[in-house]
Design an enzyme around this catalytic site. Sequence first.
Site, PDB file in Angstrom:
ATOM      1  N   LYS A  99      -2.322  89.325  98.206  1.00 54.10           N
ATOM      2  CA  LYS A  99      -2.358  90.839  97.853  1.00 54.10           C
ATOM      3  C   LYS A  99      -0.995  91.566  97.771  1.00 54.10           C
ATOM      4  O   LYS A  99      -0.969  92.191  96.915  1.00 54.10           O
ATOM      5  CB  LYS A  99      -3.204  91.627  98.829  1.00 54.10           C
TER       6      LYS A  99
ATOM      7  N   ASP B 263      -9.177  99.332  95.697  1.00 52.50           N
ATOM      8  CA  ASP B 263      -9.775  99.250  97.066  1.00 52.50           C
ATOM      9  C   ASP B 263      -9.937 100.679  97.730  1.00 52.50           C
ATOM     10  O   ASP B 263     -11.231 101.107  98.002  1.00 52.50           O
ATOM     11  CB  ASP B 263      -8.995  98.329  98.401  1.00 52.50           C
TER      12      ASP B 263
ATOM     13  N   LEU C  87     -16.233  98.793 106.794  1.00 52.29           N
ATOM     14  CA  LEU C  87     -15.757  98.069 105.611  1.00 52.29           C
ATOM     15  C   LEU C  87     -16.294  96.725 105.800  1.00 52.29           C
ATOM     16  O   LEU C  87     -16.189  95.939 104.857  1.00 52.29           O
ATOM     17  CB  LEU C  87     -14.116  98.116 105.728  1.00 52.29           C
TER      18      LEU C  87
ATOM     19  N   TYR D 213     -19.132  94.024 105.487  1.00 56.63           N
ATOM     20  CA  TYR D 213     -20.309  93.944 104.722  1.00 56.63           C
ATOM     21  C   TYR D 213     -21.068  92.543 105.048  1.00 56.63           C
ATOM     22  O   TYR D 213     -22.369  92.296 104.669  1.00 56.63           O
ATOM     23  CB  TYR D 213     -20.222  94.211 103.367  1.00 56.63           C
TER      24      TYR D 213
END
Length: 279
Positions: free
Chosen positions: A71, A108, A223, A225
Amino acid sequence: MTELPRIPLAGVIGHPIAHSRSPLLHGHWLARYGIKGHYIPMDVSAADLPQALAMLPKLGFVGVNVTIPHKEAVLKLADVVTDRAALIGAANTLIFRADGKIHADNTDGVGFMANLRQLAAHWQAATGPAALFGAGGAARAVIAALIEAGIPEIRIANRTRLRTEVLKRDFGGRLVIYDWSHAGDMLAGAALVINATSLGMTGKPDLRLPLDQLEAGAVATDLVYTPLMTPFLTEAQSRGAHIVDGLGMLLHQGAPGFERWFGQRPQVDDATRSAVLGQ
Ligand code: ATR
């Protein structure tokens, strides 16, 4: 001979990649909207990243999502970087433009905000301070989005304090640093509480912080999950908070890329959630 239209390809690049839920998400949307296209998970090593990005457009790819560990690295390889991706210091969505240029964005933060708007519609950024646990890449995206939305104050605590100081340098005066050992104190008067650490994830320790100062009626979101109901969310709910799980952020961060690549704005709803959960 008439040329057949090219079937658009998109995908996700990362290393490893097998765990990614993005193929389920985009596969669901492609089927739902009857779009002739494909979304493919691709395991790309750091050494191969420049070559992969050079080749993918030539193979018919219109763009890709980017996940760990690429990223940050893709920012240097892109021709155009959006302001928010530059501010966050990472990109998760690439668009391969017709003119050959690579456009890098970070969705995001918009995913985080869209999830809150959908599942905690009464919450407004201006309502009051937010309390944020964690200072990694995910926290940076959340901070950028909350500041853009007009939040008055973001209280932040992280195990490694130095990282919060870097964030304060980058994002400025609305950040108020708390020591990790006093993280529970951030909750007094906070309208929004966010876990952006990896604690609570399956296989990781729980986020063990005293939540006794959590306001009843505050919004608490995680955040993480996997699992959907983290111990943090379970406790926050038992203390009267309005909870929002982290799956929606994943779904909403995928929507802008899908729209750019395949020309259809996708819905995020219960059917989308079920598809990604494999139900
Ligand atoms: P991401 O990009 O997903 O945010 P990251 O940059 O690795 O991932 O950040 C993970 C976050 O979880 C960090 O805030 C990290 O704290 P440190 O900066 O101190 O490493 C936090 N975290 C992970 N494991 C933790 C633990 N056992 N206790 C406290 N915080 C933890």
